[in-house]
Design a protein around this motif. Structure first.
Motif, mmCIF file in Angstrom:
data_model
loop_
_atom_site.group_PDB
_atom_site.id
_atom_site.type_symbol
_atom_site.label_atom_id
_atom_site.label_comp_id
_atom_site.label_asym_id
_atom_site.label_seq_id
_atom_site.Cartn_x
_atom_site.Cartn_y
_atom_site.Cartn_z
ATOM 1 N N TRP A 382 14.698 17.904 -47.730
ATOM 2 C CA TRP A 382 13.732 19.017 -47.569
ATOM 3 C C TRP A 382 12.222 18.837 -45.946
ATOM 4 O O TRP A 382 12.206 17.705 -45.735
ATOM 5 N N TRP A 383 11.688 20.024 -46.096
ATOM 6 C CA TRP A 383 11.114 19.584 -44.697
ATOM 7 C C TRP A 383 9.981 18.544 -45.008
ATOM 8 O O TRP A 383 9.458 17.849 -43.956
ATOM 9 N N ASN A 384 9.431 18.771 -46.155
ATOM 10 C CA ASN A 384 8.838 16.727 -46.387
ATOM 11 C C ASN A 384 8.966 15.629 -45.875
ATOM 12 O O ASN A 384 8.211 14.599 -44.957
ATOM 13 N N ASP A 385 10.138 15.399 -45.598
ATOM 14 C CA ASP A 385 10.797 14.546 -44.760
ATOM 15 C C ASP A 385 10.955 14.652 -43.583
ATOM 16 O O ASP A 385 11.806 13.989 -43.101
ATOM 17 N N LEU A 386 10.759 15.444 -42.788
ATOM 18 C CA LEU A 386 11.299 16.211 -41.345
ATOM 19 C C LEU A 386 11.094 14.940 -40.446
ATOM 20 O O LEU A 386 11.505 14.346 -39.434
ATOM 21 N N TRP A 387 10.289 14.398 -40.576
ATOM 22 C CA TRP A 387 9.948 12.431 -39.725
ATOM 23 C C TRP A 387 11.031 12.171 -39.870
ATOM 24 O O TRP A 387 11.327 10.988 -38.283
ATOM 25 N N LEU A 388 11.828 11.794 -40.228
ATOM 26 C CA LEU A 388 13.162 11.258 -40.259
ATOM 27 C C LEU A 388 14.153 11.426 -38.924
ATOM 28 O O LEU A 388 14.965 11.326 -38.698
ATOM 29 N N ASN A 389 13.674 13.038 -39.024
ATOM 30 C CA ASN A 389 15.114 13.913 -38.072
ATOM 31 C C ASN A 389 14.073 13.750 -36.720
ATOM 32 O O ASN A 389 14.519 12.929 -35.425
ATOM 33 N N GLU A 390 12.735 14.351 -36.713
ATOM 34 C CA GLU A 390 11.847 14.214 -35.243
ATOM 35 C C GLU A 390 11.557 13.065 -34.943
ATOM 36 O O GLU A 390 11.690 12.628 -33.773
ATOM 37 N N GLN A 446 3.644 27.026 -43.523
ATOM 38 C CA GLN A 446 3.207 25.397 -44.430
ATOM 39 C C GLN A 446 4.961 24.453 -42.885
ATOM 40 O O GLN A 446 4.490 23.301 -42.718
ATOM 41 N N ILE A 447 5.859 25.230 -43.588
ATOM 42 C CA ILE A 447 6.878 24.178 -43.276
ATOM 43 C C ILE A 447 6.553 23.976 -41.321
ATOM 44 O O ILE A 447 6.971 22.773 -41.104
ATOM 45 N N SER A 448 6.382 24.997 -40.874
ATOM 46 C CA SER A 448 5.973 25.366 -38.960
ATOM 47 C C SER A 448 4.702 24.321 -38.669
ATOM 48 O O SER A 448 4.938 23.692 -37.459
#
Length: 906
Positions: A382-390, A446-448
Motif C-alpha cells: 500500500w502507498w503508506n510504504d511509498l518510500w520503499l519505491n522512491e 492523501q496518496i498524492s
C-alpha cells in the motif's frame, strides 16, 4: 571590486542579524489565525479519512472479497475531435477474478467512464454466475458497485465484461492526450499516467497496488501511428472497424503486476535502438528531436546502467525490452512502468553529445526511472510504504549515475540534493514519518501527498546511512535475497528488515540491536537528532531537532547510553569515539567531521565555528558544505546565534569548490526571501558580491567559463548567477554582450549550454520589453525541450511588472504555456521579488480555476502554494491568508502554516 558603497563583512552580518531580531518579535501568528478560523466554525469537522457510512462503497479501500487474476483490455483512442468537439476513447474490458469470501457485491474502480453496454458476469467454474440486480456509480469513492441477486461462491472464478467510453482529456492523468506542433501542424498523442490512482480512468479495474494481475492489452489506432505498451508486440494487422481503417496491435501478456504500472501510448513518434545481450533498448520521441540526435545520450547510457544494476542486485533485468518515451506533456516528470518509461522531453532528450543536464541533477536524469527492481519487480502493498519505491530509486540513481559518468563526482551530490533537503523539511513540526499506518493514507489526494521530499530524499538518506553502517556488502546481500524472495509480489517495509537481518547474521556482523529495532526509529517517527559537542570539554548530548523548538513531539527517538570513552547510538548502530580532554580543539574538530553518512546534525560550542572560518582548508570539501548547512539550520532554530552561521561563509571569498558554495547559497536564499524587501538587502548584496568576486574571476580569467569538465560546470553557473545578481559590472556587461549577439543573429546562439539559464535570466532582468519579447519568440521556436524550459524560466526574471502580469496570464492559456508547466512558471515568477505580489494576487484571483485544474491531481501542486507565499513574514501577510477561501485555507493549513509561515514569522 564590485561597484557601490563599501561595507565591512562585520557590519553586513550585523545588519542581517538586526533585521532577524525585528522579525523575532512576531510570534505565534499561525496559531492565532487558526483560532480565529475556529471561532467562525460552529460545526466540528470530522476526520476526512472516515467514510460517511459503513457501506463498502463508502470506504476508500477495496474489500478483500475478490482477487483479480487477468485482464483483457482493448482500447481505441481517437486522435481527432468527434462531432461534439471532444477527443474520446472507446474500450472493452474483461477481468477474471477469484472470489475469496462469499459476497453479493462486486466493487471495482471506475472514474469518469461511461458504460455503453450493461456489464455482464459469467461463471468460469462449476456454478453459474449470479444475476446482476443493479449497478450504481459512486463518484466520490470512484467505484462501480454491482449488486447481485445471489452471492458469489468462495473459491470460484468469474469474468466481468464491460464496454465504455472515456474522454481523452488533457488533464495529465489516466489515459489522456498530449499535444505538440511540428512544422505548424498540431499533433496529438494518446498516453497514460496511472500512478497512483488513475488506471481507473482508463478502464474498470481493482486499482490498488496489491491487486496484481496479468494484463493482455490490444490497441486500435491509425495506421500512420505506432502503439506501445508494457509487452512486446505479438501481432499487428490492419482491419476495418465501423467503416474506419485501423491497425490492431496486440501485445504479449505482462508478468503479474499492479494497475499503476500499466502503460499504453499511441503516437507518430519514431525511435532509435540498440540491442545488448538480447535486451532491446529504444528511445521514442518526435521525428524532429530524433533526427537532431537528441536521444543519443539516453540510448548510450541505458544499457550500461541496467547492466550495473543487474550486477549490483545479482538479479537479471526482468524484462525483454526497455522503451523510453519522451512526451511533450507529462505531469510527474517521469514514470517507470514495467518494460517502458515515460518522461517529459526535457528529462530524456538532450542535444547531440551533451549530457541530459549540464549541471547534473539526478532527478532530471533517466537513471531514477530505469530502476525496475523496487516498485516493479517487488511492489509495496500500500502507498503508506511509498518510500520503499522512491527512496530506493533515489538512492541507487547516484550509484547508476556514477557508473555512467565516473568523472562527475555524483555520489557526493546526494548530500546537497537530498540530505540537506531532508534537514530543511524533516525539522518541521508538520513533517511525517517515512512509513505511516495504512488507515492514515486512504484517499487519492492523501496518496498524492506521499510523493514528497520525505519519501524520496529522506528515504534515500536513511538507506544510505543503513548501507554505511551495515557495509555495502552486507546491505546488497540482504537486498538480493529480498528481491529474489518477493519478485512479482507485494511487501511491507519489515520484510526488508528481515532479509537485511539474515544478511547481518550470516556475515557475522555485530550490531547493538536488530536491524528492525535500529531502523524502526527512523521509519516510524519523524525527525532526526542534533548532536551537541562541547569542544572545550568533549561532552556530547543529543536531542530531537526542530526548527521551532516549542513544538516538541513526545519522542524518545535519540538517546546515548551514558557518557563513555566509546559511545554508540543504539538506533543507528554507529559508534563515535570521544576525544580526550587534553586533545586540542583543532584535532577534535577535525575528527568529528570525518563522516557525513548519518542523518544527524552536529552542533559545536565554543570557538569551533570561528575556527572553521579561519581554517577551512583543513576540512574536506563535503564536510565544509555540511558544516555550513548545519550552522544555518541551527541558527534558524534559535539554537546558535545567526552571526555564527554567517561566519561559516567568510571563507567563501577564496573558495572555488562547488559543494561549499552551493550549500551556502541554498541557505542564503532564505535570507534573501526574508530581507530582499527591507533595508538589509543592500548590505547583504554587497557582502555576497564581495564573496563571489573571487569565484567569478577564477572562472573567467583562470579557469575559463567554457571549461568542459563537468565538476567545474557546477560552480561556473553559481559564479555567473550570483555575480550578476549582486551587480558585479564585469558579469552584467558579459551577459549583456552575449545576449545582444544572440539577438543580432538568432540562428546562432553564442552562449554555452550550461550557462544559458543564468545568462538568460540576468539579461532579461537587466533589459526590457525588447529582450523579453525576443526571449518569448525564441521560446516558441525552441525544438529542444530542455532549452525551452530554460527560456520559459528566464522570462520570469523580468523587472517590469506589466511584463510579469502578461506572463502570468499566459499560464491560463495552454496554447502558450503547457499545463504541465503552468504551476512551475507561476512559481518562477513568484521567486522574483517584483513578481511575488503579482503572483500572489494572480493565484487568489484565479484560485478556483487553478485548484480545479491542478489541485490534488499534480504532485507538484503544493509547491505552488509554497512558492507564492515563501516571502510571507509579517502580520499583514498572515491576515491575507486568514481571509482566503476555505479550500485555499485548508491547503495552506496542511502544507504551509506549520511548515513555512510559522518558520518565517517566528
Amino acid at each position: 571590486m564590485g561597484k557601490g558603497f563599501y561595507i565591512s563583512k562585520t557590519v553586513g552580518i550585523v545588519g542581517i542579524v538586526l533585521a532577524a531580531g525585528a522579525l523575532a518579535t512576531i510570534t505565534a501568528l499561525p496559531v492565532a489565525c487558526s483560532q480565529e478560523k475556529s471561532k467562525n466554525n460552529e460545526v466540528k469537522s470530522t476526520d476526512p479519512t472516515m467514510a460517511p457510512s459503513n457501506e463498502p462503497w463508502d470506504q476508500w479501500r477495496l474489500p478483500q472479497t475478490l482477487s483479480p487474476q487477468t485482464y483483457n483490455v482493448t482500447l481505441w483512442p481517437r486522435l481527432q475531435l468527434d462531432t461534439t468537439g471532444l477527443y474520446i476513447f472507446s474500450g472493452l474490458s474483461s477481468v477474471v477474478f477469484r472470489c475469496v469470501e462469499k459476497t453479493n457485491l462486486i466493487l471495482i474502480h471506475s472514474n469518469k467512464l461511461n458504460m455503453t453496454k450493461h456489464p455482464t458476469l459469467i461463471g468460469l467454474g462449476s456454478k453459474p454466475a449470479p444475476t446482476i440486480e443493479s449497478i450504481v456509480m459512486h463518484t466520490k469513492t470512484q467505484y462501480m458497485a454491482i449488486h447481485l441477486k445471489e452471492e458469489l461462491t468462495a473459491g470460484e472464478s468469474y469474468e466481468l465484461y464491460t464496454e465504455f467510453l472515456g474522454e481523452l482529456s488533457d488533464d495529465l492523468g489516466g489515459f489522456y492526450r498530449s499535444e505538440y506542433y511540428e512544422n505548424g501542424v498540431k499533433k496529438v498523442v494518446a498516453t497514460t499516467q496511472m500512478q497512483a490512482t488513475d488506471a481507473r480512468k482508463a478502464f474498470p479495474c481493482f486499482d490498488e497496488p496489491a491487486m496484481k494481475a496479468v494484463f493482455h492489452i490490444t490497441l486500435y489506432h491509425d495506421p500512420a501511428t505506432v502503439a506501445l505498451s508494457n509487452g512486446v508486440v505479438i501481432d499487428e494487422v490492419d482491419i476495418t472497424v465501423d467503416d474506419t481503417l485501423v491497425t490492431r496491435t496486440t501485445f504479449a501478456p505482462t508478468e503479474v503486476m499492479s494497475t499503476y504500472l500499466l502503460a499504453f501510448i499511441v503516437s507518430d513518434f519514431v525511435f532509435i535502438e540498440q540491442n545488448i545481450e538480447n535486451l532491446q533498448i529504444r528511445i521514442f520521441a518526435r521525428q524532429e528531436a530524433i533526427n537532431a540526435g537528441q536521444g543519443q545520450y539516453a540510448l548510450s547510457v541505458t544499457g550500461p546502467i541496467l547492466k550495473f544494476f543487474e550486477k549490483y542486485y545479482n538479479v537479471p533485468y526482468p524484462l525483454p525490452k526497455s522503451d523510453q518515451i519522451a512526451l511533450p506533456d507529462f505531469n510527474t516528470g517521469a514514470m517507470k512502468y514495467r518494460q517502458m518509461k515515460t518522461k517529459r522531453e526535457s528529462l530524456l532528450l538532450s542535444p547531440m553529445n551533451l549530457p541530459i543536464s549540464t549541471v547534473y541533477n539526478p532527478c532530471n536524469s533517466p537513471i531514477h526511472y530505469l530502476f525496475q527492481w523496487f516498485g516493479n519487480l517487488v511492489t509495496i502493498r500500500w502507498w503508506n510504504d511509498l518510500w520503499l519505491n522512491e527512496g530506493f530509486a533515489t538512492y541507487v540513481e547516484y550509484l547508476g549515475a556514477d557508473e555512467a559518468e565516473p568523472d562527475w563526482n555524483i555520489k557526493d551530490l546526494i548530500v546537497l540534493n537530498d540530505v540537506h533537503k531532508v534537514f530543511a523539511i524533516d525539522a518541521l513540526a508538520s513533517s511525517h514519518p517515512l512509513s505511516s499506518k495504512e488507515e492514515e493514507i486512504q484517499r487519492p489526494e492523501q496518496i498524492s501527498e506521499m510523493f514528497d521530499t520525505i519519501s524520496y530524499s529522506k528515504g534515500a538518506s536513511v538507506l544510505r546511512m543503513l548501507s554505511t553502517f551495515l557495509t555495502e556488502k552486507v546491505f546488497t546481500q540482504g537486498l538480493q535475497t529480498y528481491l529474489d524472495h518477493f519478485k512479482f509480489s507485494n511487501t511491507v517495509y519489515t520484510d526488508l528488515w528481515e532479509h537485511l537481518q539474515k544478511a547481518v547474521d550470516s556475515s557475522g556482523t555485530t550490531l547493538p540491536k536488530t536491524v528492525q529495532e535500529i531502523m524502526d526509529r527512523w521509519i516510524l517517527q519523524m525527525g532526526f537528532p542534533v548532536v551537541t559537542i562541547n569542544t572545550a570539554t568533549g561532552q556530547i548530548t543529543q536531542e530531537h531537532f526542530l526548527l521551532d523548538p516549542e513544538t516538541k513531539p513526545d519522542s524518545g527517538l535519540y538517546q546515548f547510553h551514558g557518557q563513555r570513552k566509546k559511545q554508540y547510538n543504539p538506533y543507528t548502530g554507529c559508534y563515535r569515539k570521544l576525544v580526550s580532554l587534553n586533545m586540542t580543539v583543532t584535532i577534535m574538530f577535525t575528527v568529528i567531521f570525518t563522516d557525513t553518512t548519518g542523518l544527524t546534525m552536529i552542533m559545536k560550542t565554543g570557538d569551533a565555528y570561528l575556527m572553521f572560518s579561519r581554517l577551512p582548508d583543513s576540512i574536506p570539501v563535503i564536510n565544509r558544505a555540511q558544516i555550513i548547512d548545519d550552522a544555518f539550520n541551527l541558527a534558524k532554530a534559535g539554537i546558535i546565534e545567526t552571526t555564527l552561521a554567517l561566519r561559516t561563509t567568510l571563507f567563501l571569498a577564496s573558495e572555488t569548490e562547488y559543494m561549499p558554495w552551493e550549500s551556502a547559497l541554498d541557505n542564503l536564499d532564505y535570507f534573501y526571501l526574508m530581507f530582499d524587501r527591507t533595508e538589509v538587502y543592500g548590505p547583504m548584496q554587497t557582502y555576497v558580491g564581495n564573496q563571489v568576486e573571487g569565484l567569478f574571476d577564477y572562472f573567467t580569467s583562470i579557469y575559463s567559463l567554457y571549461s568542459h569538465l563537468c565538476i567545474c560546470r557546477y560552480n561556473q553557473v553559481n559564479a555567473l548567477r550570483v555575480a550578476c545578481s549582486t551587480g558585479l559590472e564585469a558579469c552584467t556587461t558579459l551577459v549583456k554582450t552575449w545576449f545582444q549577439q544572440w539577438m543580432e543573429n538568432p540562428n546562432v546562439n553564442p552562449i554555452k549550454a550550461n550557462l544559458r539559464s543564468a545568462v538568460y535570466c540576468s539579461a532579461i532582468a537587466g533589459g526590457g520589453e525588447k529582450e523579453w519579447n525576443f526571449a518569448w519568440e525564441m521560446f516558441e521556436k525552441a525544438t529542444v525541450a530542455s532549452e525551452k524550459d530554460k527560456r520559459r524560466s528566464a522570462m520570469a526574471c523580468a523587472s517590469e511588472p506589466w511584463l510579469l502580469n502578461r506572463y502570468l496570464k499566459y499560464t491560463l492559456d495552454s496554447n502558450k504555456i503547457r499545463k504541465q508547466d503552468a504551476t512551475s512558471t507561476i512559481i518562477s515568477i513568484a521567486s522574483n521579488v517584483v513578481g511575488q505580489p503579482l503572483a500572489w494576487d494572480f493565484v487568489r484571483a484565479n484560485w478556483e480555476y487553478i485548484f480545479n485544474e491542478y489541485g490534488g491531481k499534480s504532485y507538484l501542486f503544493p509547491n505552488l502554494i509554497i512558492g507564492v507565499t515563501n516571502r510571507f513574514s509579517t502580520p499583514f501577510e498572515l491576515e491575507q491568508v486568514c481571509d482566503l477561501p476555505e479550500n485555499f485555507y485548508i491547503y495552506l493549513t496542511g502544507i504551509l502554516y506549520s511548515r513555512y509561515l510559522h518558520l518565517n514569522v517566528s
